[in-house]
Scaffold this motif. Structure first.
Motif, PDB file in Angstrom:
ATOM      1  N   ASP A 200       4.804  -8.459  -5.236  1.00 50.61           N
ATOM      2  CA  ASP A 200       4.385  -9.037  -3.959  1.00 50.61           C
ATOM      3  C   ASP A 200       4.465  -8.046  -2.802  1.00 50.61           C
ATOM      4  O   ASP A 200       4.192  -8.410  -1.653  1.00 50.61           O
ATOM      5  CB  ASP A 200       5.221 -10.276  -3.643  1.00 50.61           C
ATOM      6  N   ILE A 201       4.841  -6.799  -3.088  1.00 47.51           N
ATOM      7  CA  ILE A 201       4.757  -5.739  -2.084  1.00 47.51           C
ATOM      8  C   ILE A 201       3.364  -5.131  -2.162  1.00 47.51           C
ATOM      9  O   ILE A 201       2.880  -4.796  -3.243  1.00 47.51           O
ATOM     10  CB  ILE A 201       5.808  -4.638  -2.323  1.00 47.51           C
ATOM     11  N   LYS A 202       2.727  -4.985  -1.024  1.00 50.91           N
ATOM     12  CA  LYS A 202       1.444  -4.284  -0.957  1.00 50.91           C
ATOM     13  C   LYS A 202       1.719  -2.867  -0.455  1.00 50.91           C
ATOM     14  O   LYS A 202       2.110  -2.675   0.695  1.00 50.91           O
ATOM     15  CB  LYS A 202       0.474  -5.006  -0.021  1.00 50.91           C
ATOM     16  N   PHE A 203       1.541  -1.882  -1.305  1.00 49.57           N
ATOM     17  CA  PHE A 203       1.790  -0.497  -0.947  1.00 49.57           C
ATOM     18  C   PHE A 203       0.510   0.170  -0.442  1.00 49.57           C
ATOM     19  O   PHE A 203      -0.572  -0.050  -0.995  1.00 49.57           O
ATOM     20  CB  PHE A 203       2.313   0.293  -2.145  1.00 49.57           C
ATOM     21  N   ILE A 204       0.658   0.988   0.593  1.00 51.36           N
ATOM     22  CA  ILE A 204      -0.425   1.856   1.059  1.00 51.36           C
ATOM     23  C   ILE A 204      -0.037   3.282   0.702  1.00 51.36           C
ATOM     24  O   ILE A 204       0.969   3.806   1.187  1.00 51.36           O
ATOM     25  CB  ILE A 204      -0.652   1.733   2.574  1.00 51.36           C
ATOM     26  N   SER A 242      -4.501  -1.967  -7.864  1.00 49.99           N
ATOM     27  CA  SER A 242      -3.940  -3.098  -7.124  1.00 49.99           C
ATOM     28  C   SER A 242      -3.319  -2.687  -5.790  1.00 49.99           C
ATOM     29  O   SER A 242      -2.840  -3.551  -5.047  1.00 49.99           O
ATOM     30  CB  SER A 242      -2.880  -3.806  -7.970  1.00 49.99           C
ATOM     31  N   GLN A 243      -3.320  -1.383  -5.484  1.00 52.18           N
ATOM     32  CA  GLN A 243      -2.702  -0.903  -4.254  1.00 52.18           C
ATOM     33  C   GLN A 243      -3.763  -0.446  -3.256  1.00 52.18           C
ATOM     34  O   GLN A 243      -4.945  -0.350  -3.563  1.00 52.18           O
ATOM     35  CB  GLN A 243      -1.737   0.245  -4.559  1.00 52.18           C
ATOM     36  N   TYR A 244      -3.295  -0.145  -2.034  1.00 55.36           N
ATOM     37  CA  TYR A 244      -4.162   0.308  -0.956  1.00 55.36           C
ATOM     38  C   TYR A 244      -4.004   1.820  -0.770  1.00 55.36           C
ATOM     39  O   TYR A 244      -2.957   2.391  -1.086  1.00 55.36           O
ATOM     40  CB  TYR A 244      -3.818  -0.410   0.348  1.00 55.36           C
ATOM     41  N   PHE A 245      -5.047   2.444  -0.229  1.00 58.08           N
ATOM     42  CA  PHE A 245      -5.048   3.891  -0.037  1.00 58.08           C
ATOM     43  C   PHE A 245      -5.624   4.219   1.323  1.00 58.08           C
ATOM     44  O   PHE A 245      -6.663   3.674   1.708  1.00 58.08           O
ATOM     45  CB  PHE A 245      -5.878   4.580  -1.125  1.00 58.08           C
ATOM     46  N   ASP A 246      -4.949   5.114   2.050  1.00 61.61           N
ATOM     47  CA  ASP A 246      -5.537   5.569   3.312  1.00 61.61           C
ATOM     48  C   ASP A 246      -6.217   6.920   3.108  1.00 61.61           C
ATOM     49  O   ASP A 246      -6.039   7.579   2.074  1.00 61.61           O
ATOM     50  CB  ASP A 246      -4.518   5.576   4.450  1.00 61.61           C
ATOM     51  N   ILE A 263     -10.155   3.006  -7.874  1.00 67.51           N
ATOM     52  CA  ILE A 263      -9.557   1.954  -7.058  1.00 67.51           C
ATOM     53  C   ILE A 263     -10.592   0.928  -6.628  1.00 67.51           C
ATOM     54  O   ILE A 263     -11.795   1.132  -6.775  1.00 67.51           O
ATOM     55  CB  ILE A 263      -8.862   2.541  -5.809  1.00 67.51           C
ATOM     56  N   ASP A 264     -10.082  -0.163  -6.091  1.00 69.01           N
ATOM     57  CA  ASP A 264     -10.906  -1.206  -5.494  1.00 69.01           C
ATOM     58  C   ASP A 264     -11.355  -0.722  -4.114  1.00 69.01           C
ATOM     59  O   ASP A 264     -10.513  -0.459  -3.249  1.00 69.01           O
ATOM     60  CB  ASP A 264     -10.071  -2.482  -5.376  1.00 69.01           C
ATOM     61  N   PRO A 265     -12.651  -0.581  -3.864  1.00 68.40           N
ATOM     62  CA  PRO A 265     -13.094  -0.078  -2.555  1.00 68.40           C
ATOM     63  C   PRO A 265     -12.717  -0.986  -1.393  1.00 68.40           C
ATOM     64  O   PRO A 265     -12.739  -0.552  -0.238  1.00 68.40           O
ATOM     65  CB  PRO A 265     -14.613   0.029  -2.711  1.00 68.40           C
ATOM     66  N   ASP A 266     -12.346  -2.229  -1.677  1.00 70.45           N
ATOM     67  CA  ASP A 266     -11.884  -3.123  -0.626  1.00 70.45           C
ATOM     68  C   ASP A 266     -10.459  -2.809  -0.182  1.00 70.45           C
ATOM     69  O   ASP A 266      -9.920  -3.482   0.700  1.00 70.45           O
ATOM     70  CB  ASP A 266     -11.960  -4.580  -1.092  1.00 70.45           C
ATOM     71  N   LYS A 267      -9.855  -1.789  -0.803  1.00 72.98           N
ATOM     72  CA  LYS A 267      -8.483  -1.425  -0.467  1.00 72.98           C
ATOM     73  C   LYS A 267      -8.389   0.005   0.060  1.00 72.98           C
ATOM     74  O   LYS A 267      -7.337   0.640  -0.004  1.00 72.98           O
ATOM     75  CB  LYS A 267      -7.580  -1.631  -1.685  1.00 72.98           C
ATOM     76  N   LEU A 268      -9.488   0.468   0.629  1.00 74.62           N
ATOM     77  CA  LEU A 268      -9.543   1.791   1.238  1.00 74.62           C
ATOM     78  C   LEU A 268      -9.433   1.627   2.751  1.00 74.62           C
ATOM     79  O   LEU A 268     -10.117   0.792   3.341  1.00 74.62           O
ATOM     80  CB  LEU A 268     -10.860   2.467   0.864  1.00 74.62           C
ATOM     81  N   LEU A 269      -8.576   2.441   3.404  1.00 74.05           N
ATOM     82  CA  LEU A 269      -8.230   2.233   4.802  1.00 74.05           C
ATOM     83  C   LEU A 269      -8.360   3.522   5.602  1.00 74.05           C
ATOM     84  O   LEU A 269      -7.961   4.600   5.138  1.00 74.05           O
ATOM     85  CB  LEU A 269      -6.791   1.711   4.912  1.00 74.05           C
ATOM     86  N   TYR A 270      -8.859   3.397   6.828  1.00 72.54           N
ATOM     87  CA  TYR A 270      -8.990   4.560   7.701  1.00 72.54           C
ATOM     88  C   TYR A 270      -7.618   5.012   8.217  1.00 72.54           C
ATOM     89  O   TYR A 270      -6.722   4.199   8.457  1.00 72.54           O
ATOM     90  CB  TYR A 270      -9.905   4.255   8.892  1.00 72.54           C
ATOM     91  N   ALA A 271      -7.489   6.329   8.410  1.00 74.78           N
ATOM     92  CA  ALA A 271      -6.243   6.898   8.914  1.00 74.78           C
ATOM     93  C   ALA A 271      -6.541   8.191   9.658  1.00 74.78           C
ATOM     94  O   ALA A 271      -7.342   9.010   9.207  1.00 74.78           O
ATOM     95  CB  ALA A 271      -5.285   7.180   7.758  1.00 74.78           C
ATOM     96  N   SER A 272      -5.898   8.371  10.802  1.00 74.41           N
ATOM     97  CA  SER A 272      -6.126   9.566  11.619  1.00 74.41           C
ATOM     98  C   SER A 272      -5.028  10.611  11.496  1.00 74.41           C
ATOM     99  O   SER A 272      -5.255  11.793  11.694  1.00 74.41           O
ATOM    100  CB  SER A 272      -6.253   9.176  13.092  1.00 74.41           C
ATOM    101  N   ASP A 273      -3.797  10.161  11.215  1.00 78.14           N
ATOM    102  CA  ASP A 273      -2.624  11.036  11.138  1.00 78.14           C
ATOM    103  C   ASP A 273      -2.321  11.734  12.461  1.00 78.14           C
ATOM    104  O   ASP A 273      -1.756  12.831  12.485  1.00 78.14           O
ATOM    105  CB  ASP A 273      -2.769  12.061  10.023  1.00 78.14           C
TER     106      ASP A 273
END
Length: 314
Positions: A200-204, A242-246, A263-273
């Motif tokens: 139940d933890i969603k990791f990025i 099953s996880q998210y990626f920035d 990966i699931d493309p619905d779990k891809l996230l923008y990131a600027s750092d």
């Protein structure tokens, strides 16, 4: 900039964290000069890059001072600073809370406080805290508490727990070691069944999965060398799916297409750092993502905004 964005990997530096970097690392934490920072730094970058909402977190090195009480004090300071900024700019600023790892009772205390306050978007955890890696059984009570609250957890690389002398000593850790530490940590979490025991933890996972897209096909081969390994210790592709990626950093032209095969493309996230990545570089990297032919326009819209909007229910 064409696309409005939600940024899930941007950093802040509280007064206490700046002092920590100065006193313990001579303003060169993990080999990186401490950048100038005030909340206006974030807001200015957001305006330039068309970022609607930024979820801020503490970068590396992790806040572990080497002693439990002062690490807890620093965790409270950085979290209080972030909560204040979130209160001032609720439509623009969110934050991931920091935990005083590897100190268990102190970390559980902070999770209880953060859960009760209800402000944080989730938590940021270092790949390792002075050599204690995610996946270590000593951290299981913390993982259980995060699982019990359905937490979103953004991983962030640290310098490795053990350095090899006379190898790449002139190369700053973020260039190579951050990628290696993210990769070894996620594989360690798989080996220690973190993903299956705490579902139940969603990791990025940051930086487009680091080296994971290149080694994912190798992980199952470990069974041939160690027959005692079980399936759930080797199913890296299932775990990644099953996880998210920035997408912090330079993910084009090779890394992102390789990641998208797994990966699931619905779990891809923008990131600027930001602000560790200078603003001109942030702009160039965002422009590269906006204009690349390697991903479709509908996927770009998901990456930049709608995937995070769904994850964080904004």
């Amino acid at each position: 900039m064409k696309y409005n964005k939600i940024d899930v990997h941007a950093h802040y530096l509280s007064p206490g964290y700046k002092q920590f970097l100065k006193s313990q690392f001579n303003d060169m934490g993990d080999g990186v000069k401490t950048p100038s920072y005030e909340i206006e730094t974030t807001l200015g970058i957001m305006e330039q890059a068309k970022i609607d909402y930024s979820i801020l977190s503490i970068s590396s090195p992790h806040i572990n001072t080497g002693e439990a009480a002062s690490t807890l004090e620093l965790a409270n300071e950085v979290n209080d600073y972030a909560a204040t900024q979130q209160s001032k700019f609720p439509d623009k600023i969110g934050f991931f809370a920091s935990l005083p790892l590897p100190y268990i009772n102190e970390s559980l205390q902070v999770i209880k406080q953060i859960t009760a306050a209800g402000q944080a978007a989730g938590y940021t955890l270092p790949t390792n805290s002075r050599g204690t890696y995610l996946g270590d059984s000593i951290l299981d009570p913390v993982m259980q508490a995060l699982n019990d609250t359905n937490a979103i957890v953004a991983l962030h690389p640290n310098a490795p727990g053990v350095s090899i002398p006379n190898v790449n000593e002139d190369i700053p850790d973020p260039i190579l070691e951050f990628f290696f530490d993210t990769t070894r940590t996620v594989v360690n979490m798989l080996d220690k069944r973190i993903f299956s025991r705490f579902p139940d933890i969603k990791f990025i996972i940051p930086h487009a999965g680091a080296v994971l897209p290149l080694v994912a096909n190798r992980i199952p081969l470990a069974k041939g060398l160690n027959p005692d390994l079980s399936a759930d210790q080797l199913e890296i592709k299932q775990a990644m799916g099953s996880q998210y990626f920035d997408v912090a950093g330079m993910v084009l032209s090779q890394q992102l297409p390789a990641l998208l095969q797994l990966i699931d493309p619905d779990k891809l996230l923008y990131a600027s750092d930001t602000p560790y990545t200078p603003t001109p570089v942030v702009m160039n990297l965002a422009n590269a993502l906006e204009t690349t032919d390697l991903i479709s326009d509908p996927l770009k819209e998901k990456l930049f905004h709608s995937n995070a909007e769904k994850l964080f229910k904004r």
